[in-house]
Design an enzyme around this catalytic site. Structure first.
Site, PDB file in Angstrom:
ATOM      1  CG  ASP A   1      -9.947  11.772  -4.234  1.00  0.00           C
ATOM      2  OD1 ASP A   1     -10.262  10.587  -4.423  1.00  0.00           O
ATOM      3  OD2 ASP A   1      -9.032  12.119  -3.466  1.00  0.00           O
TER       4      ASP A   1
ATOM      5  CG  ASP B   1      -6.017   6.128  -2.948  1.00  0.00           C
ATOM      6  OD1 ASP B   1      -6.012   6.918  -3.913  1.00  0.00           O
ATOM      7  OD2 ASP B   1      -6.826   6.210  -2.003  1.00  0.00           O
TER       8      ASP B   1
ATOM      9  CD  GLU C   1      -2.451  10.684  -7.993  1.00  0.00           C
ATOM     10  OE1 GLU C   1      -1.794  10.779  -6.940  1.00  0.00           O
ATOM     11  OE2 GLU C   1      -3.635  10.339  -8.003  1.00  0.00           O
TER      12      GLU C   1
END
Length: 667
Positions: free
Chosen positions: A457, A387, A390
């Site tokens: 998200d 998670d 990035e």
């Protein structure tokens, strides 16, 4: 100025201080690198060293050069201008000579098709311009929230953000694919008057072009050049259960037990964030997860795998922080303190700054995998949720990052790929080829490390669901065959709302035909961010009896599809052609197929048309020409090349079988 090098296999152009190197790279592919004084070869791009050495033709005349590799040729012309000669490239079909893509000069005088604006130290802002073509459609380029399939006319930032995934590979309707083989921050402008690729700060231009007889062949060449995905483990094709956060071991096990008590299929259940002691410890908190080994054993007895959330962030409170800091295993900064985001960690009453580990450093990858192996893998866990990979910067200033591989401006976008690499190579070294990585971000080549992407998200709305269909198809055309969404959306959704329950049912139906099938989200009532948050209920029985019955039918639909889907995953592994794809991949000669954005193929034999609007109980579906299509629910046959209107009651998603294919959609 025009030279043939390496035994006649490379075409090199030198005009003043500019050097252009064009060389064969895989079947039907050419790599172009441009630099001042020489080409740069130490940036971590996506291209692998080709396994094959194809026959290549290089021809040089006075002011022209030509290099041909199979279906692709590049022609260089030295164009005289008032400021001297300017090299201009064009890519053509190797057989017919038809132009696929040509460079475009920015101005009749200066600059030319390439420009370099000096920053100092060999770095500068780089621009590469190509012609625009009136009839061209452009696909791929990663995952974006703009809700478009054809991205012609858009400007896209080349930067990693939550839900915005930069994979700079595009597929053109003109019969070529182009990889911008530069992991630096920048943008691509797909305008009506030209295409422009921009790197904010880099030392050279690097891109790769291939040609094919259709999108499928282009995807095959891309996989050969950047890596084939591994085979998806059979267990990963089933249903994945998740909510924002199960707070402890007993809560998670109770959900798994209830699923099985109700006779519903489940393949994976997720332990999400805050299951750790501190961010960066990469281990279970024994106060909440007292017996991970016993938990994994019980789940395996139920036929369920456990997935755990792994973040790249390292809190100063972590037991690993001092060693990682002192050994240079954390991402540094160009200026200021080397911390990158606030985090409300356990044991601290407020948000505090945290760092990220640096996966571009092999020693850092080894360090993190050693902790993960000891605390998770050795307990039988084979599914990892990478998670916020990035990574999740706050504020979002990648230019201020400093990596082992180079300045953030030049290499930041490669971060998620190298993070997946740590887990893939670690598991392979342990003799395992069945590790699954669910990632929130990716870059070109991530597929070779078994990275599965999800759409981040996203809102829990119908608009968002419609955008997911387009986003997933562009991800597929970016070389990532394993993809999913948060069924029901991530942000919001009231389980007691009849309107939201309809959305969840329709999203489940769409999700059943995605490569991965996963429920997740932070439902109402929401809680403040921090270690105590859990999110509202998000189990399949949370949405009332009527929705549960329909969702249950969809779960079993997915079970029936799994053998067919596994075969399509094998095709993706062997060829690079993704299982979920736009209609035009299989029907490139059908002009109407290139316009369909709200339906897709799952493998060659199954056309899916999800219901994407509230209250709709019928929809129009375009069936491509060149096949006979059978309604999977009613058995009605339709000749392709036409739009049909089909019923879509709440319990049914429109689906069609191609040419009498036998795929068990209907139970």
């Amino acid at each position: 100025m025009l030279e043939s090098r390496e035994g006649g296999r490379v075409l090199e152009v030198r005009v003043r201080h500019e050097v252009i190197r064009i060389e064969p790279w895989g079947r039907d592919g050419l790599r172009v690198r441009v630099g001042r004084h020489g080409v740069v070869d130490d940036v971590p791009g996506a291209l692998l060293t080709p396994r094959e050495r194809p026959d290549v033709d290089v021809l040089i005349e006075r002011d022209h050069g030509r290099i041909v590799n199979g279906a692709l040729a590049a022609v260089v012309e030295l164009v005289p201008t008032d400021t001297g000669l300017v090299p201009v490239l064009a890519f053509r079909r190797g057989d017919t000579g038809a132009e696929l893509l040509g460079e475009r000069r920015a101005h009749f005088w200066w600059p030319g098709p390439r420009s370099f604006f000096e920053h100092g130290g060999g770095y500068g802002r780089l621009e590469q311009r190509f012609h625009a073509y009136e009839d061209e459609k452009l696909f791929g380029l990663g995952q974006h929230t703009h809700g478009r399939l054809d991205q012609k006319g858009l400007v896209l930032d080349l930067v990693q953000r939550n839900g915005e995934v930069s994979i700079p590979f595009l597929v053109s309707s003109r019969g070529y694919g182009l990889l911008w083989n530069t992991p630096g921050v920048g943008r691509v402008e797909l305008a009506e008057n030209g295409t422009r690729w921009v790197a904010d700060s880099a030392r050279g231009i690097d891109y790769w072009v291939t040609a094919g007889d259709g999108p499928a062949e282009i995807m095959e060449r891309y996989a050969e050049a950047t890596g084939h995905p591994p085979m998806l483990p059979e267990w990963a094709s089933g249903f994945w259960q998740s909510k924002l956060r199960y707070r402890d071991q007993e809560e998670l096990l109770s959900v798994a037990r209830e699923h099985k008590r109700r006779g519903l299929p489940m393949s994976v259940i997720v332990t999400d964030f805050f299951h750790w002691t501190h961010l960066g410890d990469w281990r279970f908190d024994p106060a909440e997860w007292p017996d991970p080994d016993g938990m994994v054993r019980e789940l395996e007895e139920l036929g369920i795998r456990l997935m755990v959330s792994i973040w790249p962030s390292v809190s100063p409170l972590s037991e690993n922080f001092p060693e990682m800091r002192d050994n240079g295993l954390l991402v540094d900064t160009e200026r200021g303190v080397p911390v990158h985001a606030p985090w409300h960690d356990k044991g601290f009453g407020t948000a505090m700054p945290v760092a990220f580990y640096d996966p571009t450093n092999p020693r850092a990858r080894d360090f993190v995998w050693e902790r993960v192996k000891r605390n998770y893998y050795d307990k039988g866990i084979r599914a990892f949720w990478l998670d916020a990979c990035e990574p999740e910067l706050q504020p979002g200033h990648p230019h201020n990052l400093s990596f082992h591989a180079g300045p953030g401006s030049e290499v930041a976008n490669v971060y998620p790929r190298e993070g997946a690499r740590a887990f893939h190579e670690g598991s392979r070294a342990a003799g395992d080829d069945e590790v699954v990585l669910l990632c929130r971000s990716a870059w070109a080549g991530s597929q070779r490390y078994g990275a599965a992407l999800w759409s981040g998200d996203i809102p829990a709305t119908w608009d968002s669901l419609r955008a997911q269909v387009r986003a997933g198809l562009n991800v597929a055309l970016s070389g990532i065959p394993w993809w999913t969404t948060d069924i029901g959306g991530f942000h919001g959704g009231d389980p007691d709302s009849p309107e939201y329950r309809e959305l969840v049912v329709r999203w489940f139906q769409y999700g059943a035909f995605c490569p991965l099938f996963r429920l997740h989200g932070v439902r109402e009532p929401r809680m403040p961010f921090g270690p105590d948050m859990t999110g509202g209920p998000n189990e399949v029985w949370s949405y009332g009896d009527e929705a549960l019955e329909l969702i249950g039918e969809t779960l079993w639909l997915r079970e029936r599809l799994r053998p067919y889907l596994s075969e399509q995953m094998r095709v993706a592994h062997e060829s690079g052609v993704p299982p979920m794809r736009p209609l035009f991949v299989d029907f490139p000669a059908d002009e109407r197929a290139w316009l369909v954005e709200d339906g897709f193929l799952l493998g060659p034999d199954l056309l899916v048309a999800p219901v994407l609007h509230a209250g709709h109980r019928a929809r129009e579906v375009y069936l491509p020409a060149g096949a006979v299509w059978t309604d999977a629910w009613t058995g009605q046959r339709h000749t392709g090349g036409a739009v049909v209107t089909v019923d879509a009651p709440l319990g049914r998603i429109p689906a069609f079988l191609r040419d009498d294919a036998e795929v068990p959609v209907r139970g």
